[in-house]
Design an enzyme around this catalytic site. Sequence first.
Site, PDB file in Angstrom:
ATOM      1  N   GLY A  61       9.025  57.014  30.576  1.00  9.33           N
ATOM      2  CA  GLY A  61       7.736  57.662  30.781  1.00  9.33           C
ATOM      3  C   GLY A  61       6.613  56.799  30.244  1.00  9.33           C
ATOM      4  N   CYS A  88      14.502  54.230  27.764  1.00 13.82           N
ATOM      5  CA  CYS A  88      13.138  53.846  27.403  1.00 13.82           C
ATOM      6  C   CYS A  88      12.464  54.949  26.581  1.00 13.82           C
ATOM      7  CB  CYS A  88      12.340  53.481  28.657  1.00 13.82           C
ATOM      8  SG  CYS A  88      10.839  52.528  28.319  1.00 13.82           S
ATOM      9  N   TYR A  89      11.487  55.671  27.140  1.00 18.87           N
ATOM     10  CA  TYR A  89      10.863  56.760  26.379  1.00 18.87           C
ATOM     11  C   TYR A  89      11.913  57.773  25.930  1.00 18.87           C
ATOM     12  CZ  TYR A  89       7.821  60.704  25.218  1.00 18.87           C
ATOM     13  OH  TYR A  89       7.198  61.731  24.565  1.00 18.87           O
ATOM     14  N   HIS A 174      15.806  49.516  31.572  1.00 16.43           N
ATOM     15  CA  HIS A 174      15.987  50.414  32.720  1.00 16.43           C
ATOM     16  C   HIS A 174      17.200  49.975  33.546  1.00 16.43           C
ATOM     17  CE1 HIS A 174      12.264  52.841  32.534  1.00 16.43           C
ATOM     18  NE2 HIS A 174      11.773  51.780  31.916  1.00 16.43           N
ATOM     19  N   GLU A 176      18.510  51.581  35.948  1.00 18.06           N
ATOM     20  CA  GLU A 176      18.436  52.123  37.303  1.00 18.06           C
ATOM     21  C   GLU A 176      17.791  51.183  38.306  1.00 18.06           C
ATOM     22  OE1 GLU A 176      14.790  53.920  35.136  1.00 18.06           O
ATOM     23  OE2 GLU A 176      16.759  53.096  34.665  1.00 18.06           O
ATOM     24  N   ASP A 231      14.385  62.042  59.910  1.00 19.89           N
ATOM     25  CA  ASP A 231      14.303  63.179  58.990  1.00 19.89           C
ATOM     26  C   ASP A 231      14.092  64.494  59.732  1.00 19.89           C
ATOM     27  OD1 ASP A 231      14.411  61.132  57.148  1.00 19.89           O
ATOM     28  OD2 ASP A 231      12.249  61.135  56.786  1.00 19.89           O
ATOM     29  N   LYS A 371      17.067  59.045  52.080  1.00 20.61           N
ATOM     30  CA  LYS A 371      17.097  58.653  53.492  1.00 20.61           C
ATOM     31  C   LYS A 371      18.508  58.330  53.991  1.00 20.61           C
ATOM     32  CE  LYS A 371      13.947  57.776  55.880  1.00 20.61           C
ATOM     33  NZ  LYS A 371      13.190  58.519  56.914  1.00 20.61           N
TER      34      LYS A 371
END
Length: 516
Positions: A61, A88-89, A174, A176, A231, A371
């Site tokens: 964050g 992180c945060y 991070h 991710e 979509d 997606k």
Amino acid sequence: MLGATMSDIETLVILDFGSQYTQLIARRAREFGVFSVILPYKSTAHEVLSHHPKGIVLSGGPNSVYDKKAPQLDPDILSLEVPILGICYGLQLLAQMLGGEVSPSATREYGKATLTLTNTSSILAPKLADSTIWMSHGDYVAVPPEGFMVTAKSGNLICAVEDPVMGIFGLQFHPEVVQSEYGREVLGRFIDLCNFKRDWQAVSVIPTQTAQIRELVGDAQVICALSGGVDSSVAATLVARAIGDQQTCIFVDNGLLRKDEFESVLDMYKQTGLNIRAVHAGANFLKQLEGVDDPEKKRKIIGNEFIRIFEAEARKIKGVRFLVQGTLYPDVIESVSVNGPSVTIKSHHNVGGLPDNMELQLIEPLKELFKDEVRALGRELGLPKQIVERQPFPGPGLGVRIVGPITTDAVTLLQQADAIVREEIELLPEIRKQLYQYFAILLPVKSVGVMGDGRTYERAVVVKAVHSDDIMTAEWAYLPHALLSRISSRIVGEVKGVNRVVYDITSKPPGTIEWE
């Protein structure tokens, strides 16, 4: 508002503290066959428990834990007896809550760094030694909480801590993002610690959603906002499976479609069996957009006009109460801060441009999916390959690819340039299949050029092509110079009003895929 609800299965709960990467954590978990859900950071332990969590992740964050209004965590969540990973945060908050010390960095660390292992770790494999990681922080853990072991550093900064007895782990970097060399493996090892079965698949939403839609709709009529993209096509097909001919699909020509797209889309849908009603409304959209150059205003105007058309069409059908949209998870996170304090980047016309006084109730059966998961659903539902693999096209159409005011001439010019980009790339299937999107953007600036020994002063077109799996991140594509040369020569030679072509080499982040 109907969306995918899967709280009765084992779940990785991600608490959002405002990171723009939060959705990526969810996306990575899905890649491991683990269903993930993002909740606001202020969710209570009871609310978290309602999702049957087998693991909890605290996202990064933008705040400092010392800010007066810094997002906090319900302390009871630490007692839920499921593994917790702070990123992180999230790490800094855990450290502060458990008695450690967090200090401001001398300089904000953003970008690539090197991870050095300092101890044996439950989630950091030995091969991570001296690997590349991605940092984005202004504070750091100066002293870990009592009982926590430091397992990695970046330079002199603590990079990873853990207390395997408590089942709490923290990472300053991070994992991710793709820039972290072994980040995916780190998340996978955490997921294994949580004892997930790794058996969730996107297609499992089909029976759940059809049952929910059937119960919600009853004997009412439904209209679907059909755009021609994957979509809305999958959403329409899923709803049709639930309620059949109670659904009428509305395909609107808003004057901002690609060249010849209205006719080609209608032809493409002939083999789907969907009940489709075509509406020509281009002149009205362009009138509403006259003189507007602010991108958010454009999106709001286009979104509002779509809704008014859908409502007008609904009045022609007795008993219409619902509107189906193909909203996806990334659409939501980029439009509104519904899952936490994440910064709004732009309104998506599906979710950010809707009027408050809308007459119809929304059905959004895909709003917790990404997606590629929607494409998997489309294949399972039997949609033709040309629909399932179609490149994404934004709901506002060329309205967000014309930077500055929209005019009829600008639309025509961009349609011609964009058609050339697509034609040239699609002549090379090996390149085409590697790309997520490829298109043209029209700029509001003019530059001096020379044509036929004469001076020109005309507009510039940007060519963009990207690789992506999930829309949340995208890398610009290295197109062959010969291909770019053909595209440029054709646009300048065939599109009257353009004398300059440039190529966008900005990835996401820091940029976005669409320019507006």
